[in-house]
Design a protein around this motif. Structure first.
Motif, PDB file in Angstrom:
ATOM      1  N   ASN A   1     -18.289   5.766   9.354  1.00 54.16           N
ATOM      2  CA  ASN A   1     -16.960   5.167   9.225  1.00 54.16           C
ATOM      3  C   ASN A   1     -16.966   3.698   9.627  1.00 54.16           C
ATOM      4  OD1 ASN A   1     -15.918   7.596   8.418  1.00 54.16           O
ATOM      5  ND2 ASN A   1     -15.304   8.201  10.478  1.00 54.16           N
TER       6      ASN A   1
ATOM      7  N   GLU B   1     -16.921  -2.870   5.119  1.00 56.23           N
ATOM      8  CA  GLU B   1     -16.279  -2.648   3.828  1.00 56.23           C
ATOM      9  C   GLU B   1     -16.688  -3.748   2.856  1.00 56.23           C
ATOM     10  OE1 GLU B   1     -11.769  -2.714   2.152  1.00 56.23           O
ATOM     11  OE2 GLU B   1     -12.095  -1.977   4.171  1.00 56.23           O
TER      12      GLU B   1
ATOM     13  N   MET C   1     -10.376  -7.446  -0.004  1.00 55.67           N
ATOM     14  CA  MET C   1     -10.785  -6.154   0.529  1.00 55.67           C
ATOM     15  C   MET C   1     -10.066  -5.041  -0.247  1.00 55.67           C
ATOM     16  SD  MET C   1     -12.898  -7.321   2.548  1.00 55.67           S
ATOM     17  CE  MET C   1     -13.555  -5.943   3.424  1.00 55.67           C
ATOM     18  N   LYS C   2     -10.647  -3.852  -0.252  1.00 54.62           N
ATOM     19  CA  LYS C   2     -10.053  -2.711  -0.953  1.00 54.62           C
ATOM     20  C   LYS C   2      -8.686  -2.357  -0.385  1.00 54.62           C
ATOM     21  CE  LYS C   2     -14.490  -0.664  -2.065  1.00 54.62           C
ATOM     22  NZ  LYS C   2     -15.415   0.445  -1.827  1.00 54.62           N
ATOM     23  N   THR C   3      -8.466  -2.688   0.866  1.00 52.20           N
ATOM     24  CA  THR C   3      -7.211  -2.360   1.545  1.00 52.20           C
ATOM     25  C   THR C   3      -6.197  -3.501   1.480  1.00 52.20           C
ATOM     26  OG1 THR C   3      -8.154  -3.142   3.619  1.00 52.20           O
ATOM     27  CG2 THR C   3      -8.355  -0.783   3.144  1.00 52.20           C
TER      28      THR C   3
ATOM     29  N   THR D   1      -3.236  -6.114   0.549  1.00 56.89           N
ATOM     30  CA  THR D   1      -1.869  -6.016   0.049  1.00 56.89           C
ATOM     31  C   THR D   1      -1.685  -7.056  -1.064  1.00 56.89           C
ATOM     32  OG1 THR D   1      -1.057  -7.637   1.639  1.00 56.89           O
ATOM     33  CG2 THR D   1      -1.006  -5.306   2.319  1.00 56.89           C
TER      34      THR D   1
ATOM     35  N   ASN E   1      -0.051  -1.972  -1.250  1.00 63.02           N
ATOM     36  CA  ASN E   1      -1.501  -2.049  -1.261  1.00 63.02           C
ATOM     37  C   ASN E   1      -1.959  -2.123  -2.715  1.00 63.02           C
ATOM     38  OD1 ASN E   1      -4.355  -0.942  -1.218  1.00 63.02           O
ATOM     39  ND2 ASN E   1      -3.894  -1.080   0.961  1.00 63.02           N
TER      40      ASN E   1
ATOM     41  N   LYS F   1      -4.458  -0.871  -4.140  1.00 66.66           N
ATOM     42  CA  LYS F   1      -4.971   0.390  -4.687  1.00 66.66           C
ATOM     43  C   LYS F   1      -3.826   1.252  -5.234  1.00 66.66           C
ATOM     44  CE  LYS F   1      -5.387   2.659  -0.207  1.00 66.66           C
ATOM     45  NZ  LYS F   1      -6.334   3.163   0.760  1.00 66.66           N
ATOM     46  N   TYR F   2      -2.598   0.996  -4.801  1.00 66.51           N
ATOM     47  CA  TYR F   2      -1.422   1.693  -5.334  1.00 66.51           C
ATOM     48  C   TYR F   2      -1.298   1.446  -6.842  1.00 66.51           C
ATOM     49  CZ  TYR F   2       3.528   2.551  -6.297  1.00 66.51           C
ATOM     50  OH  TYR F   2       4.705   2.986  -6.844  1.00 66.51           O
TER      51      TYR F   2
ATOM     52  N   ARG G   1      -9.270  -1.974  -9.177  1.00 64.10           N
ATOM     53  CA  ARG G   1     -10.614  -1.626  -8.715  1.00 64.10           C
ATOM     54  C   ARG G   1     -11.560  -2.809  -8.919  1.00 64.10           C
ATOM     55  NH1 ARG G   1     -10.275   3.440 -12.307  1.00 64.10           N
ATOM     56  NH2 ARG G   1     -11.353   1.950 -13.594  1.00 64.10           N
TER      57      ARG G   1
END
Length: 125
Positions: A39, A43, A63-65, A67, A114, A116-117, A121
Motif C-alpha cells: 500500500n 503512486e 495523480m490518479k486521485t 480533483t 475526482n 476518476k469519477y 485514465r
C-alpha cells in the motif's frame, strides 16, 4: 557454542487480518517485521493530453486521485513559461470564467470531483 537446528529456525510468513490490508508480516525466530506493505508504493501519475480549441495539444501529468481543481492547476502549470505580467500574460480567472475542461462530452466544472469519477485514465485526451 549453541547450535540451532534448521527445523527450529524456519522463517514463517503470515498475512495480517484483514486479508485485503496488503501488509505482510515476516516471522523469523519469533520476531515480527511489519514493513512489507504494498500500500505504500509510490503512486504513478496519469499522463494526459489536453487539446486546445485551435486543435493543438500539450501534455500534463496528474495523480490518479486528482480533483478537477488539481487538473486545472496542472493545465496552468503547463503555461508557467509564459510572462507573469505585461503582454502575453494569461489571466487564468478570465480563461476559467469563459472556458472549461471537457472529457468525453462532459464538462469538468465541479472542482471537488475526482477525475476518476469521469473515467479519465492514463493516456486519455
Amino acid at each position: 557454542m549453541p547450535r540451532i537446528a534448521m527445523e527450529e529456525f524456519s522463517p514463517r510468513i503470515s498475512v495480517d487480518s484483514p486479508r485485503h490490508s496488503g501488509a505482510l508480516s515476516l516471522m523469523i525466530g519469533g520476531f515480527s517485521r511489519k514493513n512489507f506493505s504494498y500500500n505504500k508504493l509510490p503512486e504513478q501519475p496519469l499522463k494526459l493530453s489536453v487539446r486546445k480549441l485551435d486543435g493543438s495539444c500539450f501534455d500534463i501529468e496528474v495523480m490518479k486521485t486528482a480533483t478537477i481543481a488539481e487538473l486545472r492547476q496542472a493545465v496552468e502549470a503547463a503555461f508557467s513559461h509564459m510572462p507573469k505580467t505585461g503582454p502575453g500574460k494569461i489571466s487564468w480567472p478570465h480563461v476559467w470564467g469563459h472556458f472549461c475542461l471537457c472529457y468525453n462530452g462532459q464538462k469538468l466544472i465541479c472542482e471537488n470531483d475526482n477525475i476518476k469519477y469521469y473515467g479519465i485514465r492514463d493516456g486519455d485526451q
